[in-house]
Design an enzyme around this catalytic site. Structure first.
Site, short mmCIF file in Angstrom:
data_model
loop_
_atom_site.label_atom_id
_atom_site.label_comp_id
_atom_site.label_asym_id
_atom_site.label_seq_id
_atom_site.Cartn_x
_atom_site.Cartn_y
_atom_site.Cartn_z
N GLY A 1 8.30 -5.46 -8.84
CA GLY A 1 9.19 -4.44 -9.35
C GLY A 1 10.66 -4.82 -9.22
O GLY A 1 11.06 -5.46 -8.24
N GLY B 1 0.80 -1.23 0.00
CA GLY B 1 0.00 0.00 0.00
C GLY B 1 0.83 1.27 0.00
O GLY B 1 2.02 1.27 -0.26
N LYS C 1 12.76 -2.75 -8.56
CA LYS C 1 13.23 -1.90 -7.47
C LYS C 1 13.71 -2.78 -6.31
O LYS C 1 14.73 -2.51 -5.69
CB LYS C 1 12.06 -1.00 -7.03
CG LYS C 1 12.16 -0.41 -5.65
CD LYS C 1 13.06 0.78 -5.66
CE LYS C 1 13.05 1.56 -4.37
NZ LYS C 1 12.64 0.88 -3.17
N HIS D 1 4.07 1.32 -8.11
CA HIS D 1 3.02 0.30 -7.95
C HIS D 1 2.06 0.32 -9.14
O HIS D 1 1.69 -0.71 -9.67
CB HIS D 1 2.19 0.57 -6.69
CG HIS D 1 2.95 0.52 -5.40
ND1 HIS D 1 3.18 1.64 -4.63
CD2 HIS D 1 3.50 -0.52 -4.73
CE1 HIS D 1 3.85 1.30 -3.54
NE2 HIS D 1 4.07 -0.01 -3.57
N ARG E 1 8.62 4.63 1.27
CA ARG E 1 9.45 5.14 2.37
C ARG E 1 10.02 6.53 2.09
O ARG E 1 10.56 7.15 3.01
CB ARG E 1 10.58 4.16 2.69
CG ARG E 1 10.06 2.87 3.33
CD ARG E 1 11.19 1.97 3.81
NE ARG E 1 10.72 0.92 4.70
CZ ARG E 1 10.50 -0.34 4.32
NH1 ARG E 1 10.70 -0.71 3.07
NH2 ARG E 1 10.07 -1.24 5.20
P1 AMP Z 1 5.82 -2.59 -1.69
O1 AMP Z 1 4.47 -1.97 -1.52
O2 AMP Z 1 6.94 -1.70 -1.35
O3 AMP Z 1 5.92 -3.97 -1.09
O4 AMP Z 1 5.95 -2.81 -3.26
C1 AMP Z 1 5.04 -3.59 -3.97
C2 AMP Z 1 5.59 -3.89 -5.33
O5 AMP Z 1 5.84 -2.68 -6.03
C3 AMP Z 1 6.93 -4.64 -5.27
O6 AMP Z 1 6.96 -5.64 -6.28
C4 AMP Z 1 7.92 -3.55 -5.54
O7 AMP Z 1 9.11 -4.02 -6.13
C5 AMP Z 1 7.15 -2.68 -6.52
N1 AMP Z 1 7.72 -1.33 -6.53
C6 AMP Z 1 7.91 -0.50 -5.47
N2 AMP Z 1 8.50 0.64 -5.86
C7 AMP Z 1 8.70 0.54 -7.20
C8 AMP Z 1 9.29 1.39 -8.20
N3 AMP Z 1 9.79 2.57 -7.89
N4 AMP Z 1 9.31 0.94 -9.46
C9 AMP Z 1 8.82 -0.28 -9.79
N5 AMP Z 1 8.26 -1.12 -8.90
C10 AMP Z 1 8.20 -0.73 -7.63
#
Ligand code: AMP
Length: 281
Positions: A147, A31, A149, A37, A187
């Protein structure tokens, strides 16, 4: 957009609608959504006729001194964004919905998880693998989108799916960056204006490594030293690691030959930021 929080309700809904595994694409998230995302969501929508997104801040993947309680949340905003993207189903379980009070089973990837983030965040990837496998079992998608990332996470999950014959295709998606080059992250909200400016040294360091590489430098140690130099000039930056590793198996590399990932984790104030770049010879 249908919104459900109980795993059993989600299974019932999908079965009642007669939606087949082949049609389902899935984007797991924690989220506080941003364009990174949403790029995953768009790809998922494009490639699948039924698009499921989950939002769950998974306590299992946070260490005792990490930012679980402070992790940013804004469910109303997230819902509106996902609605606008045309998501079919949003799954938002609570901790109780996901973990039985005497939950005692977990998934452990034992090789790739030892390095990089895994060396500093003990148990982190066990938490990630466990929750992702659970989510896969609940949603039963054909494809799932992650991602680059979180490059190590992507490789660990590819390995889990391969090793455990999980019938899900893991799709990696490129890093989305802000206009100034900083990789988007939930973050980033922790950063003050000054810290955000200092944080730009992270993409700069990666760009420097790429520049040296393009000029012909192949010694990992030289690229690492250059990146450290760029970062150490920053106020309030603390490098946790800078590593150059094989892009597939994450083994250490001294002389860059094939595809490598240049990855780093840096504290900017109390925010721990990660970023990476793929270099290919
Ligand atoms: P998170 O909410 O941080 O667990 O991220 C959920 C998904 O979004 C994960 O697969 C991350 O790698 C992807 N994600 C987060 N930030 C980015 C970004 N800047 N570019 C591409 N994918 C991202």
């Amino acid at each position: 957009m249908k919104i459900l929080s109980k795993p059993s309700e989600l299974r019932e809904f999908i079965e009642q609608k007669g939606i087949k595994r082949e049609e389902i694409g899935f984007v797991p998230t924690m989220g506080y959504l941003h364009e990174g995302h949403l790029s995953l969501v768009r790809k998922c929508r494009h490639e699948n006729s039924f698009c499921v997104v989950s939002i769950f801040v998974n306590p299992l993947q946070f260490g005792p001194n990490e930012d679980l309680a402070a992790y940013p949340r804004d469910l109303d905003r997230d819902k509106a964004l996902l609605e606008k993207e045309g998501v079919d189903l949003l799954f938002v379980p609570t901790e109780q919905d996901m973990y039985h009070p005497d939950f005692s089973t977990s998934v452990k990837e034992t090789r790739l998880s030892r390095y990089m983030c895994g060396a500093f965040r003990l148990g982190h990837f066990d938490g990630v693998c466990t929750v992702v496998l659970k989510l896969f079992n609940i949603v039963q998608p054909k494809r799932a989108y992650f991602g680059e990332k979180d490059y190590q996470q992507l490789q660990v999950l590819r390995r889990m799916v391969r090793d455990l014959n999980v019938p899900v295709e893991v799709v990696g998606c490129p890093i989305v960056r802000d206009h100034d080059g900083l990789a988007l992250s939930s973050r980033n909200v922790y950063l003050t204006k000054e810290q955000r400016q200092e944080a730009l040294r992270i993409p700069k360091a990666l760009e420097e490594a790429e520049r040296l590489f393009k000029e012909g430098e192949r010694r990992a140690s030289v690229l690492e030293a250059k990146m450290r130099e760029v970062l150490s000039a920053g106020k309030g930056l603390k490098v946790q690691y800078i590593e150059i590793r094989d892009a597939d198996n994450l083994e250490e590399v001294e002389e860059i030959k094939g595809r490598v990932v240049v990855a780093l984790a840096v504290y900017v104030g109390k925010a721990r930021l990660i970023d990476n770049k793929i270099l290919e010879g």
